[in-house]
Design an enzyme around this catalytic site. Structure first.
Site, PDB file in Angstrom:
ATOM      1  N   ARG A   1      -2.793  -8.817 -25.682  1.00  9.98           N
ATOM      2  CA  ARG A   1      -3.845  -9.834 -25.593  1.00  9.98           C
ATOM      3  C   ARG A   1      -4.452 -10.084 -26.972  1.00  9.98           C
ATOM      4  O   ARG A   1      -4.748  -9.146 -27.714  1.00  9.98           O
ATOM      5  CB  ARG A   1      -4.924  -9.400 -24.611  1.00  9.98           C
ATOM      6  CG  ARG A   1      -6.056 -10.413 -24.492  1.00  9.98           C
ATOM      7  CD  ARG A   1      -6.937 -10.137 -23.296  1.00  9.98           C
ATOM      8  NE  ARG A   1      -8.112 -11.001 -23.288  1.00  9.98           N
ATOM      9  CZ  ARG A   1      -8.115 -12.286 -22.934  1.00  9.98           C
ATOM     10  NH1 ARG A   1      -6.977 -12.877 -22.556  1.00  9.98           N
ATOM     11  NH2 ARG A   1      -9.240 -12.988 -22.949  1.00  9.98           N
TER      12      ARG A   1
ATOM     13  N   GLU B   1      -9.525  25.823  -6.111  1.00  7.35           N
ATOM     14  CA  GLU B   1      -9.785  24.390  -5.993  1.00  7.35           C
ATOM     15  C   GLU B   1     -10.522  23.861  -7.221  1.00  7.35           C
ATOM     16  O   GLU B   1     -10.179  22.798  -7.753  1.00  7.35           O
ATOM     17  CB  GLU B   1     -10.592  24.109  -4.729  1.00  7.35           C
ATOM     18  CG  GLU B   1     -10.776  22.616  -4.473  1.00  7.35           C
ATOM     19  CD  GLU B   1     -11.451  22.332  -3.152  1.00  7.35           C
ATOM     20  OE1 GLU B   1     -10.742  22.238  -2.134  1.00  7.35           O
ATOM     21  OE2 GLU B   1     -12.694  22.217  -3.136  1.00  7.35           O
TER      22      GLU B   1
END
Length: 372
Positions: free
Chosen positions: A261, A235
């Protein structure tokens, strides 16, 4: 148990199909079974146990791709939690009967698994576990206690529960139990409210005289520590694989934003301050990806150790947080808008420092490996 190889050639074609499917996913849909139907949960499982045998690196690539194309963080994390903390222990320690009963449904998505070790007053401190299992007069186990932060708890069909069965060292005093949902005395708590990992449901778990047999013991009485360490070794190494996809998606969108932008008559991308932020984000992603994939190749070669797992968890979570420190300033005030996903990613990054053991715990393990 050695059972993995490098990803087969056909995996490349399968991954392309997963990418196409994931790009069409609706964020509010119930996707556990559809994702399992793609074969996502079975990649790291050998063919002899009912999986595809593609290996750990393939599984990590798939989780990364799923997260990148879908934009989901919680669901890939929840599926990874099952893969590494439930399926892996069943593969390593499960009897043939236990595998038949639980592993096949987990791989196909017809059942969900959860690992329950953490308690309210004990996280990494195994000696403080209060959940107990004691033999009764009939030779059965009586399980009592409570767990918290149980990923997949609200929907799990089977829980791998760690309990104390003897006093003294965690090496011999802990036992892992397979507890099916519906076991008398087992109560699943309400969904825990949290700010990050949307889509990954977490709950508490309460056990009041749950009666279990020896057939429900995973890894034998006193073998709980070995089960826990096996789960954590995998994990910690691979739970953050989906974040690579989230970072890749966020970087791609940030670059597009900087190009489209304009400020003071020029695209944001023309300003060195923005360019440097994007480059640092790219470095963080590349560094994290390279280390995690190299760790997966070690696991495929059956040479993964706890030090490497902790190193991977620490490094990827650190780079994820560095990445997210740069991201808001690419967007400015727009980073506060939900549609940019910046705030959600920041919450996910903070969370990555704590699950599967805190960053401080990973440093402790690494230091011990260095002889410190």
């Amino acid at each position: 148990m050695t059972h993995r190889t490098s990803p087969p050639d056909e995996f490349t074609h399968w991954l392309a199909g997963l990418r196409s499917w994931a790009a069409k996913c609706q964020r509010d849909a119930d996707l556990w079974r559809p994702a399992a139907a793609q074969g996502l949960l079975s990649l790291a499982v050998p063919e002899s146990a009912g999986g595809s045998g593609a290996g750990y690196e393939a599984a990590c690539l798939a989780l990364e791709t799923f997260a990148e194309e879908s934009g989901l963080s919680g669901l890939p994390f929840a599926m990874a939690a099952q893969m590494w903390a439930c399926q892996e222990p069943l593969l390593e320690f499960g009897s043939s009967t236990q595998r038949d009963r639980y592993l096949t449904p987990l791989l196909t998505g017809t059942a969900v698994g959860a690992f329950a070790a953490t308690e309210y007053d004990s996280g990494s401190d195994l000696l403080s576990l209060r959940t107990r299992a004691d033999r009764d007069e009939g030779g059965r186990w009586r399980l009592n206690g409570a767990k918290t932060f149980v990923t997949n708890g609200p929907t799990a069909d089977v829980f791998v529960v760690l309990a104390r069965t003897a006093e003294g060292s965690a090496l011999s005093g802990l036992t892992a139990f397979l507890v099916p949902r519906g076991t008398p005395g087992l109560q699943v708590g309400m969904v825990t409210d949290k700010t990050g990992l949307r889509g990954a449901e977490v709950s508490s778990l309460h056990m009041d005289d749950c009666l279990l047999d020896d057939s429900d013991v995973l890894g034998g009485p006193g073998g709980g520590f070995a089960v826990l360490m096996h789960a954590m070794r995998h994990e910690r190494a691979f739970i953050l694989a989906p974040t690579l996809g989230l970072m890749a998606r966020a970087l791609r969108e940030a670059v597009e934003h900087a190009r489209s932008r304009s400020q003071f008559g020029h695209p944001l991308a023309s300003y060195d301050t923005i360019r440097r932020r994007l480059v640092r984000m790219h470095v963080s992603l590349t560094s994290a990806r390279e280390l995690l994939h190299a760790t997966a190749r070690r696991a495929d070669a059956d040479t993964l150790d706890h030090g490497r797992s902790s190193l991977t968890k620490l490094h990827v979570s650190t780079e994820f947080n560095r990445f997210c420190q740069e991201l808001p300033d690419v967007y400015g005030g727009y980073a506060l808008l939900p549609e940019t996903g910046v705030a959600a990613l920041l919450a996910d990054a903070v969370a990555s420092r704590y699950y599967s053991g805190t960053s401080d715990m990973q440093m402790k393990i690494i230091a011990e490996r260095l002889g410190l």
